[in-house]
Motif scaffolding. Structure first.
Motif, PDB file in Angstrom:
ATOM      1  N   MET A   1      17.894 -21.011 -21.304  1.00 27.50           N
ATOM      2  CA  MET A   1      17.662 -19.757 -21.986  1.00 27.50           C
ATOM      3  C   MET A   1      16.172 -19.479 -22.196  1.00 27.50           C
ATOM      4  SD  MET A   1      20.617 -18.688 -22.131  1.00 27.50           S
ATOM      5  CE  MET A   1      22.122 -19.495 -21.771  1.00 27.50           C
ATOM      6  N   GLU A   2      15.395 -20.520 -22.225  1.00 26.76           N
ATOM      7  CA  GLU A   2      13.954 -20.351 -22.369  1.00 26.76           C
ATOM      8  C   GLU A   2      13.392 -19.539 -21.206  1.00 26.76           C
ATOM      9  OE1 GLU A   2      10.083 -23.210 -22.445  1.00 26.76           O
ATOM     10  OE2 GLU A   2      11.851 -23.900 -23.542  1.00 26.76           O
ATOM     11  N   LYS A   3      14.015 -19.673 -20.052  1.00 22.34           N
ATOM     12  CA  LYS A   3      13.618 -18.909 -18.869  1.00 22.34           C
ATOM     13  C   LYS A   3      13.669 -17.407 -19.172  1.00 22.34           C
ATOM     14  CE  LYS A   3      16.030 -17.562 -14.710  1.00 22.34           C
ATOM     15  NZ  LYS A   3      17.129 -17.889 -13.806  1.00 22.34           N
ATOM     16  N   TYR A   4      14.754 -16.960 -19.796  1.00 22.41           N
ATOM     17  CA  TYR A   4      14.910 -15.539 -20.104  1.00 22.41           C
ATOM     18  C   TYR A   4      13.923 -15.090 -21.179  1.00 22.41           C
ATOM     19  CZ  TYR A   4      19.250 -16.048 -17.494  1.00 22.41           C
ATOM     20  OH  TYR A   4      20.181 -16.301 -16.525  1.00 22.41           O
ATOM     21  N   GLU A   5      13.668 -15.933 -22.170  1.00 23.05           N
ATOM     22  CA  GLU A   5      12.682 -15.590 -23.200  1.00 23.05           C
ATOM     23  C   GLU A   5      11.303 -15.411 -22.577  1.00 23.05           C
ATOM     24  OE1 GLU A   5      12.902 -18.672 -26.139  1.00 23.05           O
ATOM     25  OE2 GLU A   5      14.950 -18.113 -26.700  1.00 23.05           O
ATOM     26  N   ASN A   6      10.949 -16.302 -21.664  1.00 26.54           N
ATOM     27  CA  ASN A   6       9.663 -16.191 -20.977  1.00 26.54           C
ATOM     28  C   ASN A   6       9.588 -14.918 -20.145  1.00 26.54           C
ATOM     29  OD1 ASN A   6       8.686 -18.588 -22.030  1.00 26.54           O
ATOM     30  ND2 ASN A   6       9.376 -19.806 -20.294  1.00 26.54           N
ATOM     31  N   MET A   7      10.674 -14.595 -19.464  1.00 28.84           N
ATOM     32  CA  MET A   7      10.694 -13.377 -18.647  1.00 28.84           C
ATOM     33  C   MET A   7      10.510 -12.141 -19.524  1.00 28.84           C
ATOM     34  SD  MET A   7      13.838 -14.462 -16.141  1.00 28.84           S
ATOM     35  CE  MET A   7      13.929 -12.950 -15.187  1.00 28.84           C
ATOM     36  N   LEU A   8      11.180 -12.091 -20.670  1.00 29.39           N
ATOM     37  CA  LEU A   8      11.044 -10.946 -21.577  1.00 29.39           C
ATOM     38  C   LEU A   8       9.622 -10.844 -22.116  1.00 29.39           C
ATOM     39  CD1 LEU A   8      14.412 -11.182 -23.522  1.00 29.39           C
ATOM     40  CD2 LEU A   8      13.727  -9.375 -21.932  1.00 29.39           C
ATOM     41  N   ASN A   9       9.022 -11.974 -22.460  1.00 31.43           N
ATOM     42  CA  ASN A   9       7.643 -11.960 -22.957  1.00 31.43           C
ATOM     43  C   ASN A   9       6.668 -11.504 -21.878  1.00 31.43           C
ATOM     44  OD1 ASN A   9       8.297 -12.746 -25.570  1.00 31.43           O
ATOM     45  ND2 ASN A   9       8.176 -14.918 -25.066  1.00 31.43           N
ATOM     46  N   GLN A  10       6.877 -11.945 -20.645  1.00 33.01           N
ATOM     47  CA  GLN A  10       6.017 -11.501 -19.544  1.00 33.01           C
ATOM     48  C   GLN A  10       6.165 -10.000 -19.318  1.00 33.01           C
ATOM     49  OE1 GLN A  10       7.409 -14.045 -16.372  1.00 33.01           O
ATOM     50  NE2 GLN A  10       5.630 -15.377 -16.568  1.00 33.01           N
ATOM     51  N   LYS A  23      24.682 -10.070 -11.807  1.00 36.78           N
ATOM     52  CA  LYS A  23      25.840  -9.964 -12.701  1.00 36.78           C
ATOM     53  C   LYS A  23      26.280 -11.321 -13.246  1.00 36.78           C
ATOM     54  CE  LYS A  23      29.240  -9.824  -8.967  1.00 36.78           C
ATOM     55  NZ  LYS A  23      30.293  -8.996  -8.357  1.00 36.78           N
ATOM     56  N   GLU A  24      26.067 -12.387 -12.501  1.00 38.58           N
ATOM     57  CA  GLU A  24      26.440 -13.720 -12.960  1.00 38.58           C
ATOM     58  C   GLU A  24      25.595 -14.185 -14.149  1.00 38.58           C
ATOM     59  OE1 GLU A  24      25.448 -13.119  -9.735  1.00 38.58           O
ATOM     60  OE2 GLU A  24      27.431 -13.031  -8.798  1.00 38.58           O
ATOM     61  N   GLU A  25      24.390 -13.647 -14.275  1.00 41.38           N
ATOM     62  CA  GLU A  25      23.461 -14.030 -15.340  1.00 41.38           C
ATOM     63  C   GLU A  25      23.530 -13.104 -16.549  1.00 41.38           C
ATOM     64  OE1 GLU A  25      19.378 -15.326 -13.480  1.00 41.38           O
ATOM     65  OE2 GLU A  25      20.067 -13.448 -12.529  1.00 41.38           O
ATOM     66  N   PHE A  26      24.221 -11.988 -16.422  1.00 40.96           N
ATOM     67  CA  PHE A  26      24.142 -10.915 -17.408  1.00 40.96           C
ATOM     68  C   PHE A  26      24.422 -11.376 -18.832  1.00 40.96           C
ATOM     69  CE2 PHE A  26      26.220  -7.553 -19.895  1.00 40.96           C
ATOM     70  CZ  PHE A  26      25.135  -6.711 -20.053  1.00 40.96           C
ATOM     71  N   TYR A  27      25.536 -12.056 -19.061  1.00 41.98           N
ATOM     72  CA  TYR A  27      25.905 -12.406 -20.435  1.00 41.98           C
ATOM     73  C   TYR A  27      24.932 -13.406 -21.050  1.00 41.98           C
ATOM     74  CZ  TYR A  27      30.119  -9.694 -19.876  1.00 41.98           C
ATOM     75  OH  TYR A  27      30.987  -8.662 -19.685  1.00 41.98           O
ATOM     76  N   ASP A  28      24.450 -14.347 -20.283  1.00 42.16           N
ATOM     77  CA  ASP A  28      23.455 -15.292 -20.797  1.00 42.16           C
ATOM     78  C   ASP A  28      22.153 -14.576 -21.132  1.00 42.16           C
ATOM     79  OD1 ASP A  28      25.189 -17.460 -20.524  1.00 42.16           O
ATOM     80  OD2 ASP A  28      24.470 -17.931 -18.509  1.00 42.16           O
ATOM     81  N   PHE A  29      21.727 -13.664 -20.242  1.00 39.02           N
ATOM     82  CA  PHE A  29      20.491 -12.908 -20.473  1.00 39.02           C
ATOM     83  C   PHE A  29      20.635 -11.995 -21.686  1.00 39.02           C
ATOM     84  CE2 PHE A  29      17.882  -9.112 -19.851  1.00 39.02           C
ATOM     85  CZ  PHE A  29      16.623  -9.700 -19.747  1.00 39.02           C
TER      86      PHE A  29
END
Length: 62
Positions: A1-10, A23-29
């Motif tokens: 999940m840290e991956k998604y936090e980093n992407m949002l911050n970038q 679509k496979e990542e949607f709910y986790d993201f």
């Protein structure tokens, strides 16, 4: 999940222009996205095959 936090911050900092989520990542993201303090600044646009492209706006949506 840290991956998604980093992407949002970038995205928020302007280091990247958009985030493409499959679509496979949607709910986790989405779980990370809705907890973000600037949640309303992110805009998702659905594309074919279940892809979603997220962008950041300085003006929050209502």
């Amino acid at each position: 999940m840290e991956k998604y936090e980093n992407m949002l911050n970038q995205l928020q900092n302007g280091e990247i222009k958009s985030i493409e989520i499959q679509k496979e990542e949607f709910y986790d993201f989405r779980e990370i996205l809705v907890k973000h303090p600037l949640f309303k600044h992110f805009r998702g646009e659905a594309k074919q095959s279940g892809r979603i492209i997220y962008t950041y706006s300085e003006i929050p949506r209502s």
